[in-house]
Design an enzyme around this catalytic site. Structure first.
Site, short mmCIF file in Angstrom:
data_model
loop_
_atom_site.label_atom_id
_atom_site.label_comp_id
_atom_site.label_asym_id
_atom_site.label_seq_id
_atom_site.Cartn_x
_atom_site.Cartn_y
_atom_site.Cartn_z
N GLU A 61 0.81 -1.22 0.00
CA GLU A 61 0.00 0.00 0.00
C GLU A 61 0.84 1.27 0.00
OE1 GLU A 61 -2.67 -3.26 1.08
OE2 GLU A 61 -0.66 -2.68 1.77
N HIS A 130 -9.37 -5.63 11.25
CA HIS A 130 -10.03 -5.44 9.97
C HIS A 130 -11.40 -4.80 10.12
CE1 HIS A 130 -6.98 -8.48 9.17
NE2 HIS A 130 -7.09 -8.22 7.87
#
Length: 328
Positions: A61, A130
């Site tokens: 990322e 998450h």
């Protein structure tokens, strides 16, 4: 005329229309090309635009966000998809220290027209790492615009506006609601950034929320209506810039406010909404402002913990009755 589209299809339509309109727009991220997107948002886009404009990236990322920022500074308009904003934590240096500060650090010589998008918030039993909600994280940064909605028409119109915007825009979607459907107008359709939507008119209490918390909020409004309480429901749609005027005008009419926000209670979006209302509409309030947030802890895996952690219609109804001074 309009059509019924799922959220994922509305987002795809927005990207396709903008990529057809402007050759500088491109999409990059993990599995966006060959796999058609982790949530099938980019389905078929590789076939139309090819690998130069729909780009599969490594699981890195920080790396591909940095490539996007550099591309934006050099005249392109990247759309960077994160498989989840939880993974975007790895790219915060590029988002917060580079994209958000490009215009001010360059004394106006460079702009950074980039869109960072992907799902935010809890998505069932995905546990602590998450399930975080990132709207307030990003909205805290000057230089970033933050959009968060699940209505397909709004998602399409706001994404198109974000792609055309000269500033970096963070778009928060919902992993659980990519299949959520709604009516989307045909043809060219833009929604202005920074304007909230009044989803339901009411006179007794204002309910303010956004993203998937709109569903329990609207459910609560229907329950309250059956009991004779008229709730006005505001969907923020954009977190930064915040549409303060719409909120204040509603509170002036209803004299009560409950804010429903999936993020943690400390220093969240609900805190900001509560502050601006007490700052600009204190004399109109007939009761203290109430907030319904996720629990002030990391989200556990067990379904019983998920249920207890999340805001829901019952919690909202209870809060409304408290500000209405109704016995229950």
């Amino acid at each position: 005329m309009s059509r019924t589209l799922a959220l994922r299809d509305a987002l795809r339509e927005a990207m396709i229309e903008e990529m057809r309109r402007d050759e500088t727009v491109f999409l990059m991220g993990e599995e966006v090309a060959e796999y058609n997107g982790a949530y099938k948002v980019s389905k078929g886009m590789l076939d139309e635009f090819g690998p130069r404009r729909v780009i599969d990236t490594p699981i890195a990322e920080l790396g591909f966000a940095g490539i996007g920022v550099g591309a934006a500074m050099n005249g392109l308009r990247p759309i960077v998809e994160f498989m989840t904003w939880n993974f975007a934590v790895l790219a915060f240096d590029q988002i917060v220290n580079n994209a958000a500060k490009t215009l001010s650090q360059s004394a106006g010589q460079f702009q950074c027209p980039i869109v960072f998008r992907g799902p935010s918030g809890a998505a069932g039993q995905l546990a602590q790492q998450h399930s975080q909600t990132f709207e307030s994280w990003m909205a805290n940064v000057p230089g970033l615009k933050v959009i968060s909605c699940i209505d397909p028409a709004d998602a399409k119109g706001l994404l198109k506006s974000a792609i055309r915007d000269e500033d970096p825009v963070c778009i928060m979607e919902s992993e659980m609601l990519y299949g959520h459907t709604g009516e989307v107008p045909d043809g060219e359709y833009l929604v202005p950034i920074g304007v909230a939507a009044v989803r339901k008119q009411g006179t007794d209490v204002t309910l303010v929320s956004y993203n998937k918390m709109m569903l329990p909020t609207l459910e609560a409004a229907e329950i309250l209506a059956s009991e004779g309480i008229s709730a006005e429901v505001i969907d923020l749609r954009t977190i930064r810039p915040l549409d303060v005027r719409t909120i204040i005008e509603s509170v002036k009419k209803t004299n009560r406010l409950v804010v429903i926000d999936e993020s943690w209670p400390f220093a969240g979006v609900s805190s900001e909404v509560a502050y601006v209302v007490q700052r600009h509409a204190f004399d109109y309030l007939d009761a203290p402002i109430m907030r319904i947030n996720a629990a002030d802890t990391s989200l556990g895996y067990a379904p019983t913990l998920v249920e207890e952690y999340m805001p829901n219609a019952a919690k909202i109804v209870k809060a409304v009755k408290e500000v209405m001074y109704v016995r229950y």
